[in-house]
Enzyme design. Structure first.
Site, PDB file in Angstrom:
ATOM      1  N   ARG A 109     125.997  24.558  38.272  1.00 11.25           N
ATOM      2  CA  ARG A 109     124.937  25.403  38.799  1.00 11.25           C
ATOM      3  C   ARG A 109     124.046  25.917  37.671  1.00 11.25           C
ATOM      4  O   ARG A 109     124.533  26.229  36.583  1.00 11.25           O
ATOM      5  CB  ARG A 109     125.554  26.591  39.555  1.00 11.25           C
ATOM      6  CG  ARG A 109     126.034  26.191  40.920  1.00 11.25           C
ATOM      7  CD  ARG A 109     126.937  27.202  41.564  1.00 11.25           C
ATOM      8  NE  ARG A 109     126.622  28.583  41.227  1.00 11.25           N
ATOM      9  CZ  ARG A 109     127.240  29.628  41.758  1.00 11.25           C
ATOM     10  NH1 ARG A 109     128.199  29.434  42.635  1.00 11.25           N
ATOM     11  NH2 ARG A 109     126.933  30.847  41.413  1.00 11.25           N
ATOM     12  N   ARG A 144     132.724  25.823  35.334  1.00  8.41           N
ATOM     13  CA  ARG A 144     132.753  25.494  36.761  1.00  8.41           C
ATOM     14  C   ARG A 144     131.850  24.290  37.086  1.00  8.41           C
ATOM     15  O   ARG A 144     130.715  24.210  36.629  1.00  8.41           O
ATOM     16  CB  ARG A 144     132.291  26.706  37.568  1.00  8.41           C
ATOM     17  CG  ARG A 144     132.264  26.458  39.066  1.00  8.41           C
ATOM     18  CD  ARG A 144     132.319  27.727  39.846  1.00  8.41           C
ATOM     19  NE  ARG A 144     131.222  28.639  39.577  1.00  8.41           N
ATOM     20  CZ  ARG A 144     131.153  29.869  40.076  1.00  8.41           C
ATOM     21  NH1 ARG A 144     132.138  30.317  40.830  1.00  8.41           N
ATOM     22  NH2 ARG A 144     130.131  30.638  39.804  1.00  8.41           N
ATOM     23  N   ARG A 180     126.211  42.832  48.370  1.00  5.05           N
ATOM     24  CA  ARG A 180     126.263  42.916  46.921  1.00  5.05           C
ATOM     25  C   ARG A 180     125.567  44.174  46.417  1.00  5.05           C
ATOM     26  O   ARG A 180     125.495  44.388  45.216  1.00  5.05           O
ATOM     27  CB  ARG A 180     125.519  41.720  46.360  1.00  5.05           C
ATOM     28  CG  ARG A 180     126.452  40.760  45.586  1.00  5.05           C
ATOM     29  CD  ARG A 180     125.638  39.826  44.949  1.00  5.05           C
ATOM     30  NE  ARG A 180     125.828  38.762  44.127  1.00  5.05           N
ATOM     31  CZ  ARG A 180     126.166  37.544  44.422  1.00  5.05           C
ATOM     32  NH1 ARG A 180     126.572  37.229  45.607  1.00  5.05           N
ATOM     33  NH2 ARG A 180     126.114  36.617  43.521  1.00  5.05           N
ATOM     34  N   LYS A 224     136.160  34.024  44.289  1.00  6.44           N
ATOM     35  CA  LYS A 224     135.872  34.378  45.689  1.00  6.44           C
ATOM     36  C   LYS A 224     135.681  33.110  46.532  1.00  6.44           C
ATOM     37  O   LYS A 224     136.201  33.013  47.632  1.00  6.44           O
ATOM     38  CB  LYS A 224     134.593  35.227  45.790  1.00  6.44           C
ATOM     39  CG  LYS A 224     134.666  36.563  45.080  1.00  6.44           C
ATOM     40  CD  LYS A 224     133.457  37.425  45.379  1.00  6.44           C
ATOM     41  CE  LYS A 224     132.155  36.861  44.861  1.00  6.44           C
ATOM     42  NZ  LYS A 224     131.987  36.914  43.400  1.00  6.44           N
ATOM     43  N   ARG A 279     124.286  38.413  35.231  1.00  5.49           N
ATOM     44  CA  ARG A 279     124.925  38.652  36.532  1.00  5.49           C
ATOM     45  C   ARG A 279     125.979  39.758  36.429  1.00  5.49           C
ATOM     46  O   ARG A 279     126.173  40.533  37.360  1.00  5.49           O
ATOM     47  CB  ARG A 279     125.545  37.359  37.062  1.00  5.49           C
ATOM     48  CG  ARG A 279     124.478  36.371  37.519  1.00  5.49           C
ATOM     49  CD  ARG A 279     125.013  34.973  37.620  1.00  5.49           C
ATOM     50  NE  ARG A 279     125.815  34.754  38.792  1.00  5.49           N
ATOM     51  CZ  ARG A 279     126.690  33.766  38.914  1.00  5.49           C
ATOM     52  NH1 ARG A 279     126.882  32.911  37.933  1.00  5.49           N
ATOM     53  NH2 ARG A 279     127.363  33.621  40.023  1.00  5.49           N
TER      54      ARG A 279
END
Ligand code: AMP
Length: 254
Positions: free
Chosen positions: A184, A151, A111, A32, A195
Site C-alpha cells: 500500500r 505488509r 477513528r 485489525k 498515521r
C-alpha cells in the site's frame, strides 16, 4: 415409544452467539484486518473496512475524479484522515446492505470522537438491535513499524502477508492465486509516523467514549495470532453479557 416430545426434550440448545456490531480499534498495523478476517469466518458476518471502501473509490477512475474522490485520494496518500462527513456517509450507505443484519465488524471506523458519536446516534436512528462494542488490540510501536513496512496484500483475495514474519512461499506472489502482491502507498515509514500522530491525536480519544459507556475491552496484540483471536472472542462475549466457558489467555483481556 412415546411421541410426547416434551417428555423427551433435552436441555434447550445454547443459542448461537451473534455478536452484533463490533468495532476493532488499534494503532495502524496492530492486526485489525487480520483479526477481522478471522471473525468474519467465525461468525459469518461482514467486515466493513473504511480503508478498503475508500481505496475502492480511489482506484475507480470515475469516482476518484469527483471532488470527494480526489480529496480522499490526496489525504490517504499522505496518511491523513479523510473528513468525517465523507466517511460517515460511506458507512451509512454500507449499513443499508442486507448482509449487516446479524452484525458486522467495523475495521478502521470510527477513528475520531465525532465519528464515534455519529455512529452511536446513527445506530439508534436505524433501530440497530444492539449498540456497538469496541475491542482495542494493543501492540508496541517498534513492532508496529516492521508490521507496517513489511505488509503486502493480494489484490485478488485480500490475503495479508508480511515479508518479515509471514512471507509468501514465492517472493512477491500470493500462495493462493499467484497474483503479484501489492504494498500500500501509505505503508512507508514516513506515512506510518504520520498515521501514528493522527492515531494519537484523533483516535485515542475514542477509547474513553466507549469505556465510559461500558462497551470497551483491550487485548494484547503481541501474542500469537490464535491467542489474540481467542481473547477477542472472550472480550466480545463478556461485553454482550453472554456466559461462556471462555477463559482469557495469560496475557489476558483488560
Ligand atoms: P486503513 O486501511 O484503515 O489504514 O485506512 C487507510 C486510509 O484511509 C487512512 O490512512 C485514512 O486516510 C483513510 N481512512 C480510513 N478510515 C478512515 C476513517 N474512519 N476516517 C478518516 N479516514 C479514514
Amino acid at each position: 415409544m412415546s411421541t410426547n416430545s416434551a417428555s423427551h426434550s433435552a436441555a434447550p440448545a445454547e443459542a448461537p452467539f451473534l455478536p452484533g456490531p463490533i468495532l476493532l480499534l488499534g494503532a495502524p498495523g496492530v492486526g485489525k484486518g487480520t483479526q477481522a478476517q478471522i471473525l468474519v469466518a467465525h461468525f459469518g458476518i461482514p467486515q466493513i473496512s473504511t480503508g478498503d471502501l475508500l481505496r475502492a473509490i480511489r482506484n475507480d477512475p470515475a469516482k476518484a475524479s469527483t471532488p470527494d474522490g480526489a480529496l480522499a485520494k490526496s489525504l490517504m496518500d499522505r496518511g491523513q484522515l479523510v473528513p468525517d462527513e465523507l466517511v460517515n456517509q460511506i458507512v451509512a450507505n454500507r449499513l443499508t446492505e442486507p448482509d449487516t443484519v446479524n452484525g458486522y465488524i467495523l475495521d478502521g471506523f470510527p477513528r475520531t470522537l465525532a465519528q464515534a458519536q455519529w455512529l452511536d446516534a446513527h445506530l439508534v436512528q436505524i433501530n440497530s438491535p444492539a449498540p456497538i462494542i469496541a475491542v482495542e488490540i494493543q501492540v508496541d510501536e517498534p513492532q508496529l513499524l516492521r508490521r507496517i513496512t513489511g505488509r503486502r496484500t493480494c489484490p485478488k483475495c485480500n490475503r495479508i502477508y508480511n515479508i518479515y514474519f509471514n512471507p509468501p512461499q514465492v517472493k512477491g506472489v500470493c500462495d493462493d492465486d499467484t497474483m503479484l502482491l501489492c504494498q500500500r502507498a501509505d505503508d512507508t515509514e514516513e506515512a506510518f509516523q504520520k498515521r501514528m500522530e493522527e492515531y494519537r491525536a484523533k483516535t485515542l480519544p475514542v477509547i474513553p467514549h466507549y469505556k465510559a459507556a461500558g462497551r470497551f475491552r483491550t487485548v494484547n496484540g503481541d501474542a500469537p495470532l490464535g491467542t489474540v483471536s481467542k481473547d477477542i472472542l472472550c472480550a466480545l462475549k463478556d461485553l454482550r453479557g453472554v456466559s461462556s466457558d471462555c477463559s482469557a489467555s495469560e496475557t489476558g483481556v483488560r
